[in-house]
Scaffold this motif. Structure first.
Motif, PDB file in Angstrom:
ATOM      1  N   SER A 177     -24.232  -8.053 -31.752  1.00 28.67           N
ATOM      2  CA  SER A 177     -23.063  -8.926 -31.925  1.00 28.67           C
ATOM      3  C   SER A 177     -22.866  -9.902 -30.768  1.00 28.67           C
ATOM      4  CB  SER A 177     -21.799  -8.076 -32.090  1.00 28.67           C
ATOM      5  OG  SER A 177     -21.916  -7.194 -33.182  1.00 28.67           O
ATOM      6  N   LEU A 178     -23.693  -9.822 -29.747  1.00 20.74           N
ATOM      7  CA  LEU A 178     -23.482 -10.668 -28.570  1.00 20.74           C
ATOM      8  C   LEU A 178     -23.662 -12.150 -28.894  1.00 20.74           C
ATOM      9  CD1 LEU A 178     -25.286  -8.817 -25.629  1.00 20.74           C
ATOM     10  CD2 LEU A 178     -22.821  -9.030 -26.011  1.00 20.74           C
ATOM     11  N   ASP A 179     -22.753 -12.954 -28.355  1.00 21.53           N
ATOM     12  CA  ASP A 179     -22.903 -14.404 -28.389  1.00 21.53           C
ATOM     13  C   ASP A 179     -23.338 -14.884 -27.008  1.00 21.53           C
ATOM     14  OD1 ASP A 179     -22.248 -14.766 -31.047  1.00 21.53           O
ATOM     15  OD2 ASP A 179     -20.106 -14.995 -30.647  1.00 21.53           O
ATOM     16  N   LEU A 180     -23.794 -16.120 -26.948  1.00 20.31           N
ATOM     17  CA  LEU A 180     -24.251 -16.686 -25.676  1.00 20.31           C
ATOM     18  C   LEU A 180     -23.156 -16.640 -24.612  1.00 20.31           C
ATOM     19  CD1 LEU A 180     -26.162 -19.762 -27.136  1.00 20.31           C
ATOM     20  CD2 LEU A 180     -27.209 -17.799 -25.984  1.00 20.31           C
ATOM     21  N   VAL A 181     -21.909 -16.886 -25.037  1.00 19.64           N
ATOM     22  CA  VAL A 181     -20.818 -16.948 -24.067  1.00 19.64           C
ATOM     23  C   VAL A 181     -20.446 -15.573 -23.515  1.00 19.64           C
ATOM     24  CG1 VAL A 181     -19.849 -19.050 -25.065  1.00 19.64           C
ATOM     25  CG2 VAL A 181     -19.096 -16.812 -25.920  1.00 19.64           C
ATOM     26  N   ASP A 182     -20.944 -14.509 -24.148  1.00 18.70           N
ATOM     27  CA  ASP A 182     -20.591 -13.164 -23.706  1.00 18.70           C
ATOM     28  C   ASP A 182     -21.361 -12.728 -22.464  1.00 18.70           C
ATOM     29  OD1 ASP A 182     -18.777 -12.746 -25.801  1.00 18.70           O
ATOM     30  OD2 ASP A 182     -20.373 -12.102 -27.166  1.00 18.70           O
ATOM     31  N   VAL A 183     -22.440 -13.427 -22.155  1.00 16.55           N
ATOM     32  CA  VAL A 183     -23.293 -13.039 -21.034  1.00 16.55           C
ATOM     33  C   VAL A 183     -23.131 -14.032 -19.894  1.00 16.55           C
ATOM     34  CG1 VAL A 183     -25.644 -12.550 -20.276  1.00 16.55           C
ATOM     35  CG2 VAL A 183     -24.950 -11.976 -22.610  1.00 16.55           C
ATOM     36  N   ASP A 184     -22.729 -13.527 -18.729  1.00 13.02           N
ATOM     37  CA  ASP A 184     -22.566 -14.346 -17.530  1.00 13.02           C
ATOM     38  C   ASP A 184     -23.665 -13.949 -16.544  1.00 13.02           C
ATOM     39  OD1 ASP A 184     -21.848 -15.571 -15.145  1.00 13.02           O
ATOM     40  OD2 ASP A 184     -19.699 -15.282 -15.460  1.00 13.02           O
ATOM     41  N   LEU A 185     -24.744 -14.710 -16.544  1.00 22.38           N
ATOM     42  CA  LEU A 185     -25.880 -14.365 -15.693  1.00 22.38           C
ATOM     43  C   LEU A 185     -25.583 -14.617 -14.220  1.00 22.38           C
ATOM     44  CD1 LEU A 185     -28.883 -15.689 -17.819  1.00 22.38           C
ATOM     45  CD2 LEU A 185     -28.032 -13.351 -17.594  1.00 22.38           C
ATOM     46  N   ALA A 186     -24.739 -15.601 -13.930  1.00 23.61           N
ATOM     47  CA  ALA A 186     -24.403 -15.887 -12.531  1.00 23.61           C
ATOM     48  C   ALA A 186     -23.671 -14.706 -11.898  1.00 23.61           C
ATOM     49  CB  ALA A 186     -23.565 -17.156 -12.444  1.00 23.61           C
ATOM     50  N   GLU A 187     -22.735 -14.133 -12.657  1.00 28.21           N
ATOM     51  CA  GLU A 187     -21.960 -13.002 -12.150  1.00 28.21           C
ATOM     52  C   GLU A 187     -22.619 -11.658 -12.448  1.00 28.21           C
ATOM     53  OE1 GLU A 187     -19.289 -13.110 -10.277  1.00 28.21           O
ATOM     54  OE2 GLU A 187     -19.252 -15.299 -10.271  1.00 28.21           O
ATOM     55  N   GLY A 188     -23.610 -11.673 -13.337  1.00 29.67           N
ATOM     56  CA  GLY A 188     -24.273 -10.420 -13.697  1.00 29.67           C
ATOM     57  C   GLY A 188     -23.396  -9.503 -14.512  1.00 29.67           C
ATOM     58  N   MET A 189     -22.760 -10.052 -15.559  1.00 31.26           N
ATOM     59  CA  MET A 189     -21.852  -9.269 -16.380  1.00 31.26           C
ATOM     60  C   MET A 189     -22.029  -9.637 -17.848  1.00 31.26           C
ATOM     61  SD  MET A 189     -18.293  -9.180 -14.196  1.00 31.26           S
ATOM     62  CE  MET A 189     -18.069 -10.956 -14.362  1.00 31.26           C
ATOM     63  N   VAL A 190     -21.714  -8.687 -18.732  1.00 33.79           N
ATOM     64  CA  VAL A 190     -21.714  -8.946 -20.159  1.00 33.79           C
ATOM     65  C   VAL A 190     -20.408  -8.414 -20.737  1.00 33.79           C
ATOM     66  CG1 VAL A 190     -22.994  -6.793 -20.631  1.00 33.79           C
ATOM     67  CG2 VAL A 190     -22.944  -8.602 -22.347  1.00 33.79           C
ATOM     68  N   ARG A 191     -19.795  -9.210 -21.590  1.00 31.65           N
ATOM     69  CA  ARG A 191     -18.557  -8.803 -22.261  1.00 31.65           C
ATOM     70  C   ARG A 191     -18.925  -8.223 -23.626  1.00 31.65           C
ATOM     71  NH1 ARG A 191     -16.127 -13.329 -22.430  1.00 31.65           N
ATOM     72  NH2 ARG A 191     -16.467 -13.859 -24.611  1.00 31.65           N
ATOM     73  N   VAL A 192     -18.537  -6.989 -23.860  1.00 32.98           N
ATOM     74  CA  VAL A 192     -18.960  -6.245 -25.038  1.00 32.98           C
ATOM     75  C   VAL A 192     -17.750  -5.880 -25.884  1.00 32.98           C
ATOM     76  CG1 VAL A 192     -20.102  -4.140 -25.837  1.00 32.98           C
ATOM     77  CG2 VAL A 192     -20.905  -5.277 -23.777  1.00 32.98           C
ATOM     78  N   THR A 193     -17.880  -6.048 -27.194  1.00 34.41           N
ATOM     79  CA  THR A 193     -16.865  -5.567 -28.125  1.00 34.41           C
ATOM     80  C   THR A 193     -17.393  -4.305 -28.772  1.00 34.41           C
ATOM     81  OG1 THR A 193     -16.098  -7.819 -28.557  1.00 34.41           O
ATOM     82  CG2 THR A 193     -15.443  -6.112 -30.131  1.00 34.41           C
ATOM     83  N   GLY A 194     -16.770  -3.170 -28.418  1.00 29.08           N
ATOM     84  CA  GLY A 194     -17.261  -1.877 -28.872  1.00 29.08           C
ATOM     85  C   GLY A 194     -16.494  -1.342 -30.060  1.00 29.08           C
ATOM     86  N   LYS A 195     -16.509  -0.013 -30.209  1.00 28.90           N
ATOM     87  CA  LYS A 195     -15.840   0.626 -31.333  1.00 28.90           C
ATOM     88  C   LYS A 195     -14.340   0.390 -31.269  1.00 28.90           C
ATOM     89  CE  LYS A 195     -19.214   4.297 -32.175  1.00 28.90           C
ATOM     90  NZ  LYS A 195     -19.452   5.755 -32.285  1.00 28.90           N
ATOM     91  N   GLY A 196     -13.741   0.199 -32.447  1.00 27.32           N
ATOM     92  CA  GLY A 196     -12.316  -0.072 -32.498  1.00 27.32           C
ATOM     93  C   GLY A 196     -11.949  -1.422 -31.933  1.00 27.32           C
ATOM     94  N   ALA A 197     -12.915  -2.338 -31.888  1.00 28.05           N
ATOM     95  CA  ALA A 197     -12.694  -3.702 -31.378  1.00 28.05           C
ATOM     96  C   ALA A 197     -12.227  -3.702 -29.920  1.00 28.05           C
ATOM     97  CB  ALA A 197     -11.700  -4.456 -32.256  1.00 28.05           C
ATOM     98  N   LYS A 198     -12.582  -2.660 -29.167  1.00 30.40           N
ATOM     99  CA  LYS A 198     -12.226  -2.606 -27.753  1.00 30.40           C
ATOM    100  C   LYS A 198     -13.256  -3.374 -26.936  1.00 30.40           C
ATOM    101  CE  LYS A 198      -9.924   1.894 -28.066  1.00 30.40           C
ATOM    102  NZ  LYS A 198      -9.948   3.317 -27.616  1.00 30.40           N
ATOM    103  N   THR A 199     -12.756  -4.170 -26.004  1.00 30.44           N
ATOM    104  CA  THR A 199     -13.621  -5.004 -25.165  1.00 30.44           C
ATOM    105  C   THR A 199     -13.770  -4.385 -23.784  1.00 30.44           C
ATOM    106  OG1 THR A 199     -12.915  -6.997 -26.342  1.00 30.44           O
ATOM    107  CG2 THR A 199     -13.943  -7.306 -24.192  1.00 30.44           C
ATOM    108  N   ARG A 200     -14.986  -4.408 -23.261  1.00 32.86           N
ATOM    109  CA  ARG A 200     -15.205  -3.952 -21.891  1.00 32.86           C
ATOM    110  C   ARG A 200     -16.211  -4.878 -21.218  1.00 32.86           C
ATOM    111  NH1 ARG A 200     -18.598  -0.799 -24.994  1.00 32.86           N
ATOM    112  NH2 ARG A 200     -20.654  -0.276 -24.115  1.00 32.86           N
ATOM    113  N   ILE A 201     -16.183  -4.894 -19.905  1.00 27.47           N
ATOM    114  CA  ILE A 201     -17.114  -5.688 -19.107  1.00 27.47           C
ATOM    115  C   ILE A 201     -18.096  -4.727 -18.453  1.00 27.47           C
ATOM    116  CG2 ILE A 201     -17.375  -7.345 -17.228  1.00 27.47           C
ATOM    117  CD1 ILE A 201     -15.814  -8.445 -19.582  1.00 27.47           C
ATOM    118  N   VAL A 202     -19.401  -5.014 -18.627  1.00 24.46           N
ATOM    119  CA  VAL A 202     -20.443  -4.119 -18.122  1.00 24.46           C
ATOM    120  C   VAL A 202     -21.381  -4.918 -17.222  1.00 24.46           C
ATOM    121  CG1 VAL A 202     -22.252  -2.493 -18.769  1.00 24.46           C
ATOM    122  CG2 VAL A 202     -20.316  -2.835 -20.293  1.00 24.46           C
ATOM    123  N   PRO A 203     -21.794  -4.347 -16.097  1.00 25.43           N
ATOM    124  CA  PRO A 203     -22.751  -5.043 -15.224  1.00 25.43           C
ATOM    125  C   PRO A 203     -24.110  -5.209 -15.897  1.00 25.43           C
ATOM    126  CG  PRO A 203     -21.694  -3.197 -14.079  1.00 25.43           C
ATOM    127  CD  PRO A 203     -21.363  -3.056 -15.525  1.00 25.43           C
TER     128      PRO A 203
END
Length: 302
Positions: A157-183
């Motif tokens: 489900s990842l979109d291009l905007v979900d991945v921040d390579l400069a900061e080294g982070m990815v924004r993920v939408t998990g179960k129950g539509a919960k969002t978390r930030i992962v290194p």
């Protein structure tokens, strides 16, 4: 011919509730639908024509019938969970007064430890030759799986905007539509940069999806699963490898190194730490092997 069962309109309303109110993924809703259809068929055969007429006896008979037909304990547990979920909704809507599945338990399933790859096998799998855009993409997918412990649906489900390579982070939408930030680790960031350089070669029409196929369309979960299986077989790994193998390996290796169960829970997106605790069993197995190899009183006489 089966007798008429309870009003199917309530099934459709419940499924819409899962889609639009609870915002569950399409795959999760599909699985709920499949499980509840088994119940509906049972109720039709039992000539139960009203949701309010379903009681604990019906639920026990339903579970017993599944058991007699050889269904695995986990399948019975899942179908009873779907039943309880449906009736919780029907109680909320005033269709029934009580949930008949609350006190019914399924047979316990044996606890299965997830399969993992050790660091050497993981290194072999990630060190694939990238001489084609598809191989470059596949390495980026597998590096990201292992780097960040994502679920298959989350990565697909990842979109291009979900991945921040400069900061080294990815924004993920998990179960129950919960969002978390992962290194995202440096190896995965480098693989993603390589992929983004060649991604335009596959993009036929503008797409926001991070991972696309040779037709330019977003990769499905099935596509991703197939590519992981392809590389594992091509490299001759001795066990079956799935996207979840990367997630399990990520959690196990992280816990072995850090011992921080709470951090692993947050990174995996588990709402209940009990779900994460399965990895403590794997960690103990690792420690037990080291003990057996190293302790003078543990080693067997040769």
């Amino acid at each position: 011919m089966n007798a008429a069962g309870p009003d199917r309109n309530w099934l459709n309303r419940w499924l819409d509730h899962l889609r639009f109110e609870r915002r569950l993924s399409a795959l999760t809703v599909k699985n709920y639908h499949r499980d509840i259809e088994a119940l509906y068929t049972f109720l039709c055969n039992a000539e139960v024509g009203d949701w309010a007429a379903v009681d604990g006896g019906h639920v026990r008979s339903f579970a017993a019938r599944l058991h007699r037909r050889g269904q695995a304990p986990r399948t019975i547990q899942r179908r009873l969970a779907a039943l309880r979920n449906l009736f919780a909704y029907l109680v909320r809507e005033g269709v029934v007064k009580a949930n008949p599945g609350l006190d019914i338990t399924a047979p316990k399933a044996p606890r299965r430890l997830p399969e993992t790859l050790d660091a050497d096998a993981m290194g072999r799998l990630l060190d694939i030759r990238v001489d084609h855009p598809l191989a470059t993409r596949d390495r980026a997918i597998m590096e990201l799986f292992y780097s960040s412990g994502l679920r298959l649906q989350e990565l697909a489900s990842l979109d291009l905007v979900d991945v921040d390579l400069a900061e080294g982070m990815v924004r993920v939408t998990g179960k129950g539509a919960k969002t978390r930030i992962v290194p995202v680790g440096e190896k995965a960031r480098a693989a993603l940069r390589d992929w983004l350089k060649v991604r335009p070669q596959l993009e036929k029409t503008p797409s926001n999806a991070m991972f696309i196929g040779r037709t330019g369309r977003p990769l499905s979960t099935r596509n991703i699963q197939a590519r992981v299986t392809y590389w594992a077989r091509r490299l001759g790994l001795p066990q079956s490898v799935s996207p979840h193998t990367f997630r399990h390996s990520f959690a196990t290796h992280l816990l072995e190194s850090s011992g921080d169960l709470r951090a692993v829970q947050e990174l995996l997106g588990h709402s209940d730490i009990g779900t994460t605790q399965i990895y403590t069993h794997l960690d103990f197995q690792h420690l037990a092997r080291i003990y057996d190899q190293a302790h003078p009183r543990a080693r067997k006489r040769r």
